[in-house]
Design a protein around this motif. Structure first.
Motif, PDB file in Angstrom:
ATOM      1  N   LEU A  80       0.829  -1.203   0.000  1.00 11.42           N
ATOM      2  CA  LEU A  80       0.000   0.000   0.000  1.00 11.42           C
ATOM      3  C   LEU A  80       0.863   1.253   0.000  1.00 11.42           C
ATOM      4  N   MET A  81       1.978   1.219   0.755  1.00 13.62           N
ATOM      5  CA  MET A  81       2.872   2.380   0.785  1.00 13.62           C
ATOM      6  C   MET A  81       3.447   2.645  -0.593  1.00 13.62           C
ATOM      7  N   ALA A  82       3.872   1.572  -1.289  1.00 14.41           N
ATOM      8  CA  ALA A  82       4.479   1.756  -2.604  1.00 14.41           C
ATOM      9  C   ALA A  82       3.476   2.347  -3.602  1.00 14.41           C
ATOM     10  N   SER A  83       2.245   1.842  -3.588  1.00 14.07           N
ATOM     11  CA  SER A  83       1.248   2.361  -4.536  1.00 14.07           C
ATOM     12  C   SER A  83       0.857   3.794  -4.208  1.00 14.07           C
ATOM     13  N   ALA A  84       0.706   4.125  -2.901  1.00 18.93           N
ATOM     14  CA  ALA A  84       0.359   5.491  -2.509  1.00 18.93           C
ATOM     15  C   ALA A  84       1.473   6.467  -2.877  1.00 18.93           C
ATOM     16  N   ARG A  85       2.740   6.061  -2.656  1.00 19.34           N
ATOM     17  CA  ARG A  85       3.868   6.944  -2.999  1.00 19.34           C
ATOM     18  C   ARG A  85       3.891   7.207  -4.490  1.00 19.34           C
ATOM     19  N   ALA A  86       3.664   6.133  -5.289  1.00 25.07           N
ATOM     20  CA  ALA A  86       3.681   6.312  -6.747  1.00 25.07           C
ATOM     21  C   ALA A  86       2.554   7.250  -7.193  1.00 25.07           C
ATOM     22  N   ALA A  87       1.344   7.104  -6.628  1.00 19.21           N
ATOM     23  CA  ALA A  87       0.230   7.970  -6.999  1.00 19.21           C
ATOM     24  C   ALA A  87       0.509   9.412  -6.613  1.00 19.21           C
ATOM     25  N   LEU A  88       1.112   9.639  -5.435  1.00 20.78           N
ATOM     26  CA  LEU A  88       1.404  11.004  -4.992  1.00 20.78           C
ATOM     27  C   LEU A  88       2.411  11.668  -5.913  1.00 20.78           C
ATOM     28  N   ARG A  89       3.450  10.950  -6.280  1.00 20.63           N
ATOM     29  CA  ARG A  89       4.450  11.527  -7.182  1.00 20.63           C
ATOM     30  C   ARG A  89       3.844  11.819  -8.557  1.00 20.63           C
ATOM     31  N   ALA A  90       2.905  10.959  -8.989  1.00 17.13           N
ATOM     32  CA  ALA A  90       2.291  11.164 -10.304  1.00 17.13           C
ATOM     33  C   ALA A  90       1.463  12.448 -10.350  1.00 17.13           C
ATOM     34  N   HIS A  91       0.862  12.854  -9.242  1.00 16.02           N
ATOM     35  CA  HIS A  91      -0.004  14.042  -9.224  1.00 16.02           C
ATOM     36  C   HIS A  91       0.744  15.300  -8.797  1.00 16.02           C
ATOM     37  N   LEU A  92       1.949  15.182  -8.255  1.00 15.67           N
ATOM     38  CA  LEU A  92       2.708  16.356  -7.835  1.00 15.67           C
ATOM     39  C   LEU A  92       3.654  16.740  -8.965  1.00 15.67           C
ATOM     40  N   THR A  93       3.076  17.352 -10.025  1.00 20.67           N
ATOM     41  CA  THR A  93       3.890  17.769 -11.168  1.00 20.67           C
ATOM     42  C   THR A  93       4.307  19.223 -11.088  1.00 20.67           C
ATOM     43  N   TYR A  94       3.611  19.990 -10.273  1.00 22.30           N
ATOM     44  CA  TYR A  94       3.914  21.413 -10.187  1.00 22.30           C
ATOM     45  C   TYR A  94       3.540  21.885  -8.776  1.00 22.30           C
ATOM     46  N   PRO A  95       4.281  22.774  -8.185  1.00 22.69           N
ATOM     47  CA  PRO A  95       3.973  23.235  -6.829  1.00 22.69           C
ATOM     48  C   PRO A  95       2.670  24.042  -6.798  1.00 22.69           C
ATOM     49  N   GLY A  96       2.084  24.055  -5.599  1.00 19.63           N
ATOM     50  CA  GLY A  96       0.864  24.821  -5.397  1.00 19.63           C
ATOM     51  C   GLY A  96      -0.401  24.016  -5.573  1.00 19.63           C
ATOM     52  N   LYS A  97      -0.280  22.738  -5.889  1.00 11.96           N
ATOM     53  CA  LYS A  97      -1.461  21.902  -6.104  1.00 11.96           C
ATOM     54  C   LYS A  97      -1.474  20.718  -5.132  1.00 11.96           C
ATOM     55  N   ALA A  98      -1.019  20.981  -3.934  1.00 10.28           N
ATOM     56  CA  ALA A  98      -0.922  19.917  -2.950  1.00 10.28           C
ATOM     57  C   ALA A  98      -2.292  19.377  -2.594  1.00 10.28           C
ATOM     58  N   GLY A  99      -3.292  20.243  -2.393  1.00 10.09           N
ATOM     59  CA  GLY A  99      -4.625  19.787  -2.009  1.00 10.09           C
ATOM     60  C   GLY A  99      -5.239  18.902  -3.070  1.00 10.09           C
ATOM     61  N   GLU A 100      -5.105  19.314  -4.334  1.00  5.38           N
ATOM     62  CA  GLU A 100      -5.677  18.524  -5.418  1.00  5.38           C
ATOM     63  C   GLU A 100      -4.981  17.160  -5.521  1.00  5.38           C
ATOM     64  N   ALA A 101      -3.646  17.153  -5.362  1.00  4.56           N
ATOM     65  CA  ALA A 101      -2.904  15.903  -5.481  1.00  4.56           C
ATOM     66  C   ALA A 101      -3.287  14.926  -4.366  1.00  4.56           C
ATOM     67  N   VAL A 102      -3.394  15.406  -3.142  1.00  7.83           N
ATOM     68  CA  VAL A 102      -3.724  14.528  -2.015  1.00  7.83           C
ATOM     69  C   VAL A 102      -5.152  14.003  -2.163  1.00  7.83           C
ATOM     70  N   SER A 103      -6.058  14.845  -2.640  1.00  8.06           N
ATOM     71  CA  SER A 103      -7.444  14.388  -2.845  1.00  8.06           C
ATOM     72  C   SER A 103      -7.500  13.282  -3.899  1.00  8.06           C
ATOM     73  N   ALA A 104      -6.742  13.427  -4.976  1.00  6.45           N
ATOM     74  CA  ALA A 104      -6.721  12.406  -6.018  1.00  6.45           C
ATOM     75  C   ALA A 104      -6.150  11.091  -5.470  1.00  6.45           C
ATOM     76  N   VAL A 105      -5.080  11.168  -4.693  1.00  2.00           N
ATOM     77  CA  VAL A 105      -4.494   9.962  -4.106  1.00  2.00           C
ATOM     78  C   VAL A 105      -5.493   9.318  -3.163  1.00  2.00           C
ATOM     79  N   ASN A 106      -6.243  10.109  -2.432  1.00  2.00           N
ATOM     80  CA  ASN A 106      -7.234   9.578  -1.492  1.00  2.00           C
ATOM     81  C   ASN A 106      -8.295   8.758  -2.216  1.00  2.00           C
ATOM     82  N   ARG A 107      -8.758   9.270  -3.346  1.00  2.00           N
ATOM     83  CA  ARG A 107      -9.785   8.539  -4.085  1.00  2.00           C
ATOM     84  C   ARG A 107      -9.244   7.188  -4.582  1.00  2.00           C
ATOM     85  N   LEU A 108      -8.017   7.190  -5.085  1.00  2.00           N
ATOM     86  CA  LEU A 108      -7.437   5.944  -5.576  1.00  2.00           C
ATOM     87  C   LEU A 108      -7.257   4.920  -4.446  1.00  2.00           C
ATOM     88  N   VAL A 109      -6.716   5.363  -3.339  1.00  2.00           N
ATOM     89  CA  VAL A 109      -6.464   4.450  -2.215  1.00  2.00           C
ATOM     90  C   VAL A 109      -7.774   3.943  -1.638  1.00  2.00           C
TER      91      VAL A 109
END
Length: 736
Positions: A560-589
């Motif tokens: 689970l840690m490996a998949s969550a880390r990969a999803a977080l890195r995939a959505h963190l492409t540019y700074p300032g979008k931390a909330g959107e990235a974490v929400s997307a990872v939450n839905r996947l997990v």
């Protein structure tokens, strides 16, 4: 039939155990008997020797005391005779002239001594005069001689004595006690010394003056004994025993009467001591000021030896001495002292001498364990007779008995060993024949075990039978498939562990104004904790720091840690979008863990290294801890939002604040503050705050090391129960 029954029957059949037990107990009994006998004999002989030494030295002291009383009585009689002659109305006083001419001496004060006295005294007193050569002396026993004394009368006057009445006194005493007295001396106050018999060394006059005490020192009515000293004529070690005589008219001391007797004439060689040991050492000793030192007044020499500086007097050169033919008492020119080889015993010995006691001690002398027997012989000068006998000389009989017993025991052991060797050969032969019938299955098990150890999981023992070996073979056959599965699982876990460690950052990124460090320590081979440093395009001075904690441990949490880390890195492409990235990872997990109940807590922070502005998302994770060394204050970076995976529709609102230069930010997992010590108490966040406070000015890597060291010291020898993950960020812009 069971194996243990077969072995029991075989061992009973050849009677190995009874024979071995009999041999062992017999040998032990004989050895113990020999040792007891040897020890008893040794202790008995040593005890008898110790008692014999004590008795000998005390008897010797008593004999010396009687001889001393005899000498003192003779001296008192001599003084009474001199005082009677001085008080006689018909006395004729003759001046003492030094030296007194021998030719033409008045017949009135000379007489012919007995021939037997002259022969015996000449041999006894002068033939062995010096330790290595004989002095060519011609003693005259017919009359005394006059020699320089302590002083002379003023104005050239000379002291006078009734010389016509003195020779019979001298010769009668010498005849009554032949060999006891070396010299008979009379020394008037301020006059020369009258000495009997007359004898001189070639070319010189003997000087008795330095050895004679003054009349005042001997006027107490008690004879005064000197310490042993070399005689000025013969060089032999002697005692000077002196007592003052008084003028009958005035009652004042008029002179000193002295008897000079060789030390060996008083301290006779004790043949009983020599029967105990040929190496006995006899000494006259005296306490010293230093309790760890004893002064040697004199010692007995019994063997032919050159004694440098012993008893020498000026003026006696080569040709004047001969070798000793009997024990002689000597004293060294330089002070001789006994010093301890056994400090405690020697201190007791020194104190016993000072108190005038008699005793027998065991101490080392010249490197040998010895008996020291001593008893006082002169309490006025605190002189004691000391006998030292090597202990080994007294235990020879015990050693001989012990050696004889040991030889007999060795012979018996050798005979028993031969018999047992034959018996052992029969046992080996019987065992070899019988082992082929019931050890075949053991060999099969051994071969199967070797193939299994080499990685061959297809091997099977396939042993038939009903005994324990057959049962063990079936158990091994059932264990091999399970062992193969466990090995495959172990390889999978090792691979997962390697992959997980590769997912963690290596060296932290280097950015101006920022110092980063992090670590993750798992309690199992794999774990659910992770940390990560997110880099954005290099043109942007922004760094992302993520710390996550998956519920549970082991492989599921690691996946689970490996998949969550990969999803977080995939959505963190540019700074300032931390909330959107974490929400997307939450839905996947949430979709992946809906049926398992697993979830993930996350603390993600983005920091602009130029402005110092930090933006963070806290998804069910413990708040980050911010410490400012400038004012010593702590602050928690809070924020709302549930753990990831619990609610697919959850949203996350970022928090924002500016980090000042020098401030330290610590993001950790609950494995830190929930660590338990030996007493069951938790580490807690207060201890973590204390470590940060002590290391507020350290680097990020030093802070991480300090936290881990303190955590290990707190946990002690308790096992780690949870994963421990820590990331530290230090704002260094403008920091000195």
């Amino acid at each position: 039939m069971r194996i243990k029954t077969k072995l029991f029957i075989v061992l009973l059949g050849v009677t190995l155990v009874p024979m071995a037990a009999m041999r062992y107990t017999g040998q032990e009994a004989m050895t113990e008997l020999g040792h007891d006998l040897s020890r008893t004999i040794s202790l008995t002989l040593l005890d008898n020797a110790e008692n014999e030494l004590r008795r000998l030295v005390e008897d010797h002291a008593r004999v010396l005391k009687r001889e001393r009383q005899l000498v003192e009585t003779i001296l008192r009689v001599r003084v009474a005779e001199i005082e009677e002659l001085l008080g006689s109305p018909d006395k004729v006083l003759t001046p003492l002239i030094c030296p007194l001419p021998r030719e033409g001496a008045p017949d009135a004060w000379s007489m012919a001594p007995p021939d037997s006295l002259q022969a015996a005294q000449a041999e006894e007193l002068f033939c062995e005069a010096w330790p290595d050569e004989c002095a060519e002396l011609t003693p005259d026993f017919s009359a005394p001689g006059v020699f320089p004394g302590r002083s002379v009368l003023p104005g050239g006057e000379s002291a006078s004595l009734p010389l016509n009445r003195l020779p019979p006194l001298f010769t009668s005493l010498a005849a009554a006690y032949p060999g006891l007295f070396l010299w008979q001396l009379i020394t008037p106050v301020d006059g020369p010394t009258l000495a009997y018999p007359f004898a001189t060394l070639p070319g010189e006059q003997p000087r008795f003056g330095p050895f004679i005490l003054s009349a005042e020192a001997c006027a107490q009515g008690v004879p005064v004994w000197s310490l042993p000293a070399p005689d000025p004529v013969t060089g032999r070690l002697v005692f000077f025993v002196s007592l003052a005589y008084r003028d009958p008219t005035t009652g004042k001391p008029a002179g000193v009467a002295s008897l000079v007797l060789p030390v060996h004439a008083v301290l006779h060689e004790n043949q009983h001591v020599r029967s105990l040991s040929d190496d006995v050492v006899s000494m006259l000793v005296q306490p010293d000021d230093d309790p760890f030192s004893v002064r040697v007044v004199a010692r007995e020499r019994t063997n032919q030896q050159e004694v440098a500086g012993v008893g020498e007097q000026p003026g006696h050169g080569p040709g004047m001495r001969m070798g000793m033919r009997r024990p002689q008492w000597t004293t060294a020119a330089a002070p001789e002292r006994l010093r301890p080889e056994d400090s405690d015993e020697f201190l007791y010995f020194s104190r016993a001498l000072a108190s005038g006691s008699s005793s027998v001690l065991t101490m080392r002398h010249e490197g040998r364990e010895s008996f020291w027997a001593f008893s006082p012989i002169n309490r006025e000068r605190n002189i004691s007779l000391l006998l030292i006998v090597p202990k080994t000389d007294l235990t020879r009989q015990a050693d001989t008995a012990r050696d004889d017993v040991e030889r007999r025991i060795e012979r018996q052991v050798r005979l028993t060993g031969i018999g047992l060797t034959v018996l052992f050969a029969l046992v080996v032969l019987t065992s070899y024949v019988l082992s082929r019938s019931f050890t075949r299955n053991i060999a099969i098990l051994s071969m199967a075990a070797r193939r299994l150890a080499a990685g061959d999981f297809s091997v099977r023992a396939a042993i038939r039978g009903r005994d324990e070996i057959a049962e063990l073979g079936r158990t091994i056959d059932q264990t091999i498939p399970a062992l193969e599965e466990r090995l495959k699982l172990k390889k999978a876990v090792d691979l997962a562990q390697e992959i997980q460690h590769n997912l963690l950052p290596g060296a932290p990124p280097k950015l101006p104004g920022l110092d980063l460090a992090g670590t993750a320590i798992y309690c199992d081979e794999t774990g659910g904790d992770f940390y990560d440093f997110v880099r954005f395009p290099e043109a942007l001075p922004v760094i992302g720091v993520a710390v996550g904690d998956v519920s549970g441990h082991g492989v599921p949490a690691a996946l689970l840690m490996a998949s969550a880390r990969a999803a977080l890195r995939a959505h963190l492409t540019y700074p300032g979008k931390a909330g959107e990235a974490v929400s997307a990872v939450n839905r996947l997990v949430a979709r992946d863990t809906a049926a398992t109940g697993h979830f993930l807590t996350l603390f993600y922070l983005e920091l602009d290294t130029e402005s110092g502005v930090a933006t963070w998302i806290r998804a069910g994770h413990d708040p980050a801890l911010l410490y400012d060394p400038a004012n010593g204050r702590f602050e928690e970076l809070n924020g709302g939002g549930p753990a990831i995976g619990l609610d697919a529709e959850a949203s996350y609102t970022p928090g924002t604040r500016r980090l000042e230069s020098g401030q330290v930010l610590c993001i950790g997992t609950d494995g830190i503050w929930e660590t338990r010590g030996p007493g069951g108490e938790m580490y807690g966040k207060e201890r973590l705050r204390a470590v940060l406070a002590r290391n507020g000015h350290a680097s990020a890597e030093e802070v991480v090391a300090a936290v881990l060291d303190d955590l290990a010291a707190f946990r002690g020898d308790q096992p780690q129960e949870d994963d421990v993950t820590l990331a530290v960020l230090v704002r260094t812009a403008g920091r000195s």
